[in-house]
Motif scaffolding. Structure first.
Motif, short mmCIF file in Angstrom:
data_model
loop_
_atom_site.label_atom_id
_atom_site.label_comp_id
_atom_site.label_asym_id
_atom_site.label_seq_id
_atom_site.Cartn_x
_atom_site.Cartn_y
_atom_site.Cartn_z
N MET A 4 0.77 -1.10 -0.11
CA MET A 4 -0.01 -0.08 -0.16
C MET A 4 0.77 1.05 -0.04
O MET A 4 0.76 2.16 -0.63
CB MET A 4 -0.97 0.01 1.02
CG MET A 4 -2.06 1.26 1.30
SD MET A 4 -3.13 1.05 2.63
CE MET A 4 -1.93 1.68 3.97
N MET A 5 1.78 1.08 0.71
CA MET A 5 3.01 2.31 0.72
C MET A 5 3.56 2.61 -0.67
O MET A 5 3.75 3.71 -1.12
CB MET A 5 3.85 2.07 1.79
CG MET A 5 3.24 2.06 3.44
SD MET A 5 2.37 3.80 3.47
CE MET A 5 3.72 4.98 4.04
N LYS A 6 3.83 1.59 -1.34
CA LYS A 6 4.46 1.53 -2.53
C LYS A 6 3.53 2.51 -3.66
O LYS A 6 3.55 3.11 -4.30
CB LYS A 6 4.87 0.27 -3.00
CG LYS A 6 5.86 -0.20 -2.68
CD LYS A 6 6.49 -1.72 -3.46
CE LYS A 6 7.63 -2.11 -2.75
NZ LYS A 6 7.84 -3.35 -3.52
N ALA A 11 1.66 7.12 -6.66
CA ALA A 11 0.75 7.97 -6.82
C ALA A 11 1.31 9.60 -6.69
O ALA A 11 1.03 10.50 -7.39
CB ALA A 11 -0.63 7.72 -6.07
N LEU A 12 1.85 9.74 -5.66
CA LEU A 12 2.57 10.96 -5.31
C LEU A 12 3.52 11.46 -6.32
O LEU A 12 3.75 12.62 -6.78
CB LEU A 12 3.28 11.11 -3.78
CG LEU A 12 2.47 11.09 -2.58
CD1 LEU A 12 2.92 10.86 -1.52
CD2 LEU A 12 1.42 12.16 -2.83
N LEU A 13 4.40 10.38 -6.83
CA LEU A 13 5.31 10.61 -7.77
C LEU A 13 4.58 11.10 -9.04
O LEU A 13 5.11 11.62 -10.00
CB LEU A 13 6.25 9.37 -8.21
CG LEU A 13 7.40 9.47 -9.17
CD1 LEU A 13 8.32 10.51 -8.73
CD2 LEU A 13 7.93 8.11 -9.40
N ALA A 49 -7.05 5.16 -9.83
CA ALA A 49 -6.86 4.64 -8.42
C ALA A 49 -7.94 4.12 -7.83
O ALA A 49 -8.19 3.23 -6.93
CB ALA A 49 -6.27 6.14 -7.63
N ALA A 50 -9.22 4.74 -8.11
CA ALA A 50 -10.52 4.35 -7.47
C ALA A 50 -10.69 3.02 -8.19
O ALA A 50 -11.37 2.22 -7.32
CB ALA A 50 -11.65 5.38 -8.12
N LEU A 51 -10.41 2.66 -9.37
CA LEU A 51 -10.85 1.22 -9.92
C LEU A 51 -9.84 0.54 -9.05
O LEU A 51 -10.29 -0.69 -8.99
CB LEU A 51 -10.51 1.45 -11.64
CG LEU A 51 -11.70 2.19 -12.27
CD1 LEU A 51 -11.31 2.19 -13.65
CD2 LEU A 51 -12.94 1.46 -11.95
N ARG A 52 -8.65 0.73 -8.97
CA ARG A 52 -7.60 -0.26 -8.37
C ARG A 52 -8.09 -0.56 -7.00
O ARG A 52 -8.07 -1.61 -6.52
CB ARG A 52 -6.30 0.26 -8.45
CG ARG A 52 -5.63 -0.08 -9.45
CD ARG A 52 -3.91 0.51 -9.42
NE ARG A 52 -3.29 -0.51 -8.37
CZ ARG A 52 -2.03 -0.46 -7.81
NH1 ARG A 52 -1.35 0.84 -8.35
NH2 ARG A 52 -1.66 -1.08 -7.23
N MET A 53 -8.57 0.62 -6.11
CA MET A 53 -9.03 0.49 -4.86
C MET A 53 -10.37 -0.60 -4.81
O MET A 53 -10.31 -1.62 -3.81
CB MET A 53 -9.25 1.78 -4.21
CG MET A 53 -9.47 1.63 -2.64
SD MET A 53 -9.68 3.24 -1.98
CE MET A 53 -11.01 3.99 -2.89
#
Length: 62
Positions: A4-6, A11-13, A49-53
């Protein structure tokens, strides 16, 4: 947890890259065009990101 941290770091990058490209495009194409491109890229990143979640939640339930 480490995975999750990766994802958060990636995402921040990606957001930092989008913002820096938008800043570079401001000088080349103009502010309005760069803003439209930046907003479109950010929307696509958010939807990804929403679809991955959602997919991760379904896989965890299965």
């Amino acid at each position: 947890m480490k995975n999750m941290m990766k994802g958060i770091a990636a995402a921040l990058l990606a957001m930092a890259v989008i913002i820096s490209v938008q800043m570079a495009l401001t000088g080349v194409l103009g502010f309005h065009t760069a803003e439209v491109i930046g907003k479109t890229a950010m929307t696509a990143l958010f939807l990804y990101a929403a679809l991955r979640m959602c997919r991760a939640g379904r896989e965890a339930n299965a």
